[in-house]
Write a protein that holds these residues in place. Structure first.
Motif, PDB file in Angstrom:
ATOM      1  N   GLU A 295       0.779  -1.289   0.044  1.00  0.00           N
ATOM      2  CA  GLU A 295       0.016   0.161  -0.182  1.00  0.00           C
ATOM      3  C   GLU A 295       1.007   1.246   0.081  1.00  0.00           C
ATOM      4  O   GLU A 295       0.603   2.323  -0.558  1.00  0.00           O
ATOM      5  N   TRP A 296       2.069   1.124   0.563  1.00  0.00           N
ATOM      6  CA  TRP A 296       2.721   2.602   0.748  1.00  0.00           C
ATOM      7  C   TRP A 296       3.380   2.850  -0.662  1.00  0.00           C
ATOM      8  O   TRP A 296       3.324   3.830  -0.934  1.00  0.00           O
ATOM      9  N   GLU A 297       3.629   1.797  -1.607  1.00  0.00           N
ATOM     10  CA  GLU A 297       4.127   2.018  -2.796  1.00  0.00           C
ATOM     11  C   GLU A 297       3.075   2.529  -3.756  1.00  0.00           C
ATOM     12  O   GLU A 297       3.288   3.267  -4.560  1.00  0.00           O
TER      13      GLU A 297
ATOM     14  N   LEU B 181       0.414   4.381  -2.531  1.00  0.00           N
ATOM     15  CA  LEU B 181       0.368   5.760  -2.099  1.00  0.00           C
ATOM     16  C   LEU B 181       1.445   6.558  -2.657  1.00  0.00           C
ATOM     17  O   LEU B 181       1.164   7.876  -3.173  1.00  0.00           O
ATOM     18  N   ALA B 182       2.819   6.199  -2.871  1.00  0.00           N
ATOM     19  CA  ALA B 182       3.758   6.928  -3.598  1.00  0.00           C
ATOM     20  C   ALA B 182       3.303   6.948  -5.153  1.00  0.00           C
ATOM     21  O   ALA B 182       3.656   7.977  -5.729  1.00  0.00           O
TER      22      ALA B 182
END
Length: 187
Positions: A99-101, A103-104
């Motif tokens: 998920e962090w990727e 978001l990026a």
């Protein structure tokens, strides 16, 4: 405008007036911005455009959750630009791309869109605030389970005209390190 000039002259614009890009032009810019890095090509984002009286409805949501002394100010915030593009983060849950990727990827696409707007003579500012977590805003924007509002791009024509001074490039040498990695074989 070349990319370097766009990067060095783009600013968050606080005073925006008509015109803003029309739906067709915004769709084109969105397609171009979607070429930003996106591992897995998940497109973990979507946009909801607010113009005219739709901005007043968003302002009413802001006002309902503001302290009483600030309600009228909160209600007028969405009137600061002729177009508000609501950025919705819509991650692909359980996907191998974390998920962090995702978001990026949404952030990279948004920055690309801001540069494209600037290159066409439009201004923008990415605003957040308490409204991004508001249940009233979620209902107004019809957000789905698992989605979250990342804020709004306020878009229009910068009120102040004239050429932009180039930003001086920053000394970021303290943000770089080098490692000498050598494999050590132990017996």
């Amino acid at each position: 405008m070349d990319v370097t000039t766009a990067l060095l002259t783009r600013r968050s614009e606080h005073h925006l007036v008509d015109p803003a890009p029309g739906d067709e032009e915004f769709a084109y810019l969105r397609r171009v911005a979607a070429t930003a890095p996106d591992h897995g090509l998940l497109r973990p984002w979507r946009w909801i455009l607010l113009r005219g009286d739709d901005r007043k409805e968003l302002g009413a949501c802001f006002a309902e959750e503001a302290p009483e002394s600030r309600r009228s100010q909160a209600a007028t915030k969405p009137q600061r630009a002729p177009l508000l593009a609501s950025l919705v983060f819509a991650p692909a849950c359980g996907h191998k791309v974390p998920e962090w990727e995702q978001l990026a990827a949404a952030s990279a696409m948004t920055h690309s869109l801001m540069l494209l707007l600037h290159a066409r003579g439009f201004g923008s500012i990415w605003r957040t605030g308490a409204g991004v977590g508001s249940s009233r805003v979620r209902r107004l924007l019809e957000l789905r389970d698992g989605e979250q509002c990342l804020g709004w791009l306020y878009i229009g024509t910068p009120k102040a005209s004239g050429s932009r001074r180039r930003r001086p490039s920053c000394d970021v040498s303290d943000r770089l390190s080098r490692l000498s990695l050598r494999r050590r074989v132990t017996a």
